[in-house]
Design a protein around this motif. Structure first.
Motif, PDB file in Angstrom:
ATOM      1  N   ALA A  27     -14.901  -1.550   5.444  1.00  0.00           N
ATOM      2  CA  ALA A  27     -14.221  -0.264   5.575  1.00  0.00           C
ATOM      3  C   ALA A  27     -14.537   0.568   4.339  1.00  0.00           C
ATOM      4  O   ALA A  27     -14.882   0.021   3.298  1.00  0.00           O
ATOM      5  CB  ALA A  27     -12.717  -0.463   5.697  1.00  0.00           C
ATOM      6  N   ASP A  28     -14.441   1.884   4.462  1.00  0.00           N
ATOM      7  CA  ASP A  28     -14.619   2.790   3.333  1.00  0.00           C
ATOM      8  C   ASP A  28     -13.310   3.526   3.092  1.00  0.00           C
ATOM      9  O   ASP A  28     -12.934   4.398   3.880  1.00  0.00           O
ATOM     10  CB  ASP A  28     -15.717   3.826   3.624  1.00  0.00           C
ATOM     11  CG  ASP A  28     -17.111   3.299   3.418  1.00  0.00           C
ATOM     12  OD1 ASP A  28     -17.266   2.214   2.837  1.00  0.00           O
ATOM     13  OD2 ASP A  28     -18.065   3.990   3.828  1.00  0.00           O
ATOM     14  N   GLN A  29     -12.630   3.155   2.022  1.00  0.00           N
ATOM     15  CA  GLN A  29     -11.425   3.891   1.640  1.00  0.00           C
ATOM     16  C   GLN A  29     -10.994   3.497   0.241  1.00  0.00           C
ATOM     17  O   GLN A  29     -11.355   2.439  -0.265  1.00  0.00           O
ATOM     18  CB  GLN A  29     -10.280   3.676   2.628  1.00  0.00           C
ATOM     19  CG  GLN A  29      -9.680   2.280   2.636  1.00  0.00           C
ATOM     20  CD  GLN A  29      -8.527   2.185   3.626  1.00  0.00           C
ATOM     21  OE1 GLN A  29      -8.414   2.955   4.564  1.00  0.00           O
ATOM     22  NE2 GLN A  29      -7.657   1.216   3.422  1.00  0.00           N
ATOM     23  N   SER A  70      -7.383   3.241  -1.926  1.00  0.00           N
ATOM     24  CA  SER A  70      -5.939   3.224  -1.736  1.00  0.00           C
ATOM     25  C   SER A  70      -5.220   2.965  -3.045  1.00  0.00           C
ATOM     26  O   SER A  70      -5.787   2.373  -3.961  1.00  0.00           O
ATOM     27  CB  SER A  70      -5.544   2.112  -0.755  1.00  0.00           C
ATOM     28  OG  SER A  70      -6.251   2.230   0.453  1.00  0.00           O
ATOM     29  N   VAL A 102      -3.412   6.022   1.116  1.00  0.00           N
ATOM     30  CA  VAL A 102      -4.869   6.076   1.140  1.00  0.00           C
ATOM     31  C   VAL A 102      -5.233   7.429   0.545  1.00  0.00           C
ATOM     32  O   VAL A 102      -4.843   8.471   1.070  1.00  0.00           O
ATOM     33  CB  VAL A 102      -5.429   5.946   2.576  1.00  0.00           C
ATOM     34  CG1 VAL A 102      -6.934   6.174   2.586  1.00  0.00           C
ATOM     35  CG2 VAL A 102      -5.086   4.589   3.158  1.00  0.00           C
ATOM     36  N   SER A 156     -17.783  -0.447   2.875  1.00  0.00           N
ATOM     37  CA  SER A 156     -18.192  -1.163   4.086  1.00  0.00           C
ATOM     38  C   SER A 156     -19.165  -2.299   3.794  1.00  0.00           C
ATOM     39  O   SER A 156     -19.166  -3.299   4.512  1.00  0.00           O
ATOM     40  CB  SER A 156     -18.788  -0.193   5.104  1.00  0.00           C
ATOM     41  OG  SER A 156     -19.897   0.487   4.548  1.00  0.00           O
ATOM     42  N   LEU A 206      -8.553   8.351  -0.534  1.00  0.00           N
ATOM     43  CA  LEU A 206      -9.877   8.779  -0.083  1.00  0.00           C
ATOM     44  C   LEU A 206     -10.239   7.994   1.171  1.00  0.00           C
ATOM     45  O   LEU A 206     -10.171   6.770   1.173  1.00  0.00           O
ATOM     46  CB  LEU A 206     -10.947   8.511  -1.153  1.00  0.00           C
ATOM     47  CG  LEU A 206     -10.900   9.282  -2.460  1.00  0.00           C
ATOM     48  CD1 LEU A 206     -11.951   8.755  -3.426  1.00  0.00           C
ATOM     49  CD2 LEU A 206     -11.109  10.761  -2.216  1.00  0.00           C
ATOM     50  N   ASP A 207     -10.607   8.715   2.227  1.00  0.00           N
ATOM     51  CA  ASP A 207     -11.094   8.042   3.429  1.00  0.00           C
ATOM     52  C   ASP A 207     -12.616   8.077   3.410  1.00  0.00           C
ATOM     53  O   ASP A 207     -13.237   8.519   2.432  1.00  0.00           O
ATOM     54  CB  ASP A 207     -10.516   8.681   4.693  1.00  0.00           C
ATOM     55  CG  ASP A 207     -10.890  10.156   4.844  1.00  0.00           C
ATOM     56  OD1 ASP A 207     -11.758  10.655   4.099  1.00  0.00           O
ATOM     57  OD2 ASP A 207     -10.306  10.810   5.730  1.00  0.00           O
ATOM     58  N   GLU A 208     -13.236   7.637   4.483  1.00  0.00           N
ATOM     59  CA  GLU A 208     -14.697   7.552   4.540  1.00  0.00           C
ATOM     60  C   GLU A 208     -15.365   8.902   4.277  1.00  0.00           C
ATOM     61  O   GLU A 208     -16.324   9.002   3.510  1.00  0.00           O
ATOM     62  CB  GLU A 208     -15.121   7.004   5.903  1.00  0.00           C
ATOM     63  CG  GLU A 208     -16.609   6.803   6.041  1.00  0.00           C
ATOM     64  CD  GLU A 208     -16.988   6.171   7.374  1.00  0.00           C
ATOM     65  OE1 GLU A 208     -18.200   5.976   7.579  1.00  0.00           O
ATOM     66  OE2 GLU A 208     -16.097   5.881   8.199  1.00  0.00           O
ATOM     67  N   GLN A 209     -14.854   9.958   4.903  1.00  0.00           N
ATOM     68  CA  GLN A 209     -15.448  11.288   4.720  1.00  0.00           C
ATOM     69  C   GLN A 209     -15.256  11.789   3.285  1.00  0.00           C
ATOM     70  O   GLN A 209     -16.167  12.388   2.710  1.00  0.00           O
ATOM     71  CB  GLN A 209     -14.846  12.301   5.704  1.00  0.00           C
ATOM     72  CG  GLN A 209     -15.255  12.094   7.146  1.00  0.00           C
ATOM     73  CD  GLN A 209     -14.521  10.931   7.812  1.00  0.00           C
ATOM     74  OE1 GLN A 209     -13.413  10.560   7.405  1.00  0.00           O
ATOM     75  NE2 GLN A 209     -15.144  10.327   8.802  1.00  0.00           N
ATOM     76  N   GLN A 229       0.847  -1.191   0.000  1.00  0.00           N
ATOM     77  CA  GLN A 229       0.000   0.000   0.000  1.00  0.00           C
ATOM     78  C   GLN A 229       0.878   1.235   0.000  1.00  0.00           C
ATOM     79  O   GLN A 229       1.727   1.410   0.856  1.00  0.00           O
ATOM     80  CB  GLN A 229      -0.927   0.014   1.213  1.00  0.00           C
ATOM     81  CG  GLN A 229      -1.907   1.161   1.174  1.00  0.00           C
ATOM     82  CD  GLN A 229      -2.886   1.141   2.328  1.00  0.00           C
ATOM     83  OE1 GLN A 229      -2.587   0.627   3.403  1.00  0.00           O
ATOM     84  NE2 GLN A 229      -4.047   1.710   2.118  1.00  0.00           N
TER      85      GLN A 229
END
Length: 180
Positions: A172-174, A176, A6, A167, A8-11, A3
């Protein structure tokens, strides 16, 4: 694979989907005669999230369908090693005739998945228009296909890979970037 970042994260995913929902409403002057069709697997969940946001904004619901493009892929024999492909089937409980179909997927890369999606849609009916919404556009097109709505453009090299986690599938929401 390692990896690298990351991106984009959840927000950030939530903000991108809200922006796409607003753009869909604006471009189509509302959602009358519009439907969302998500490409299996993650495109379906993105389409459902877009439908929720559109309903929150417009106060009206938008129909959502699921499209399985397995049999339309041009790399079917390569991907399956001459085994029977796993077909889950499409679930589009409405007519797409004369509708503005917004085809939804997670990542736009070479354009081949979208081409398969277009073929599958045309076999189901004759939409008034087909638009494309993607969470991530990473470039490297092999076909002349472009998204109408993009959550984030992420230029990548050919040795990198974009991984979208949602999710509903991945807990999970991301998004990478991985590197070989």
């Amino acid at each position: 694979m390692t990896q690298k970042a990351v991106v984009l994260d959840e927000q950030a995913i939530g903000r991108a989907l809200t922006r796409i929902a607003h753009q869909i409403i604006e471009k189509n002057k509302g959602i009358q005669d519009c439907v969302l069709v998500g490409i299996r697997t993650r495109g379906i969940f993105i389409a459902k999230r877009l439908a929720t946001r559109i309903e929150e904004i417009e106060g009206n619901s938008i129909a959502v369908g699921e499209l399985d493009i397995t049999l339309y892929r041009d790399d079917l024999t390569i991907k399956t090693d001459n085994q029977e492909p796993l077909v889950k089937g499409s679930d589009i409980p409405f007519s797409i005739n004369d509708k503005k179909v917004i085809l939804v997927d997670d990542v736009l890369y070479t354009g081949r998945t979208v081409r398969a999606g277009l073929d599958a849609l045309i076999d189901l009916g004759r939409p008034a228009a087909i638009q494309l919404a993607v969470l991530v556009d990473r470039g490297h097109r092999e076909l002349p296909i472009r998204a109408d709505y993009v959550g984030k453009n992420i230029p990548t090299s050919s040795i990198e890979r974009i991984v979208v986690e949602l999710s509903e599938v991945d807990q999970a929401d991301q998004v990478s970037i991985f590197e070989n």
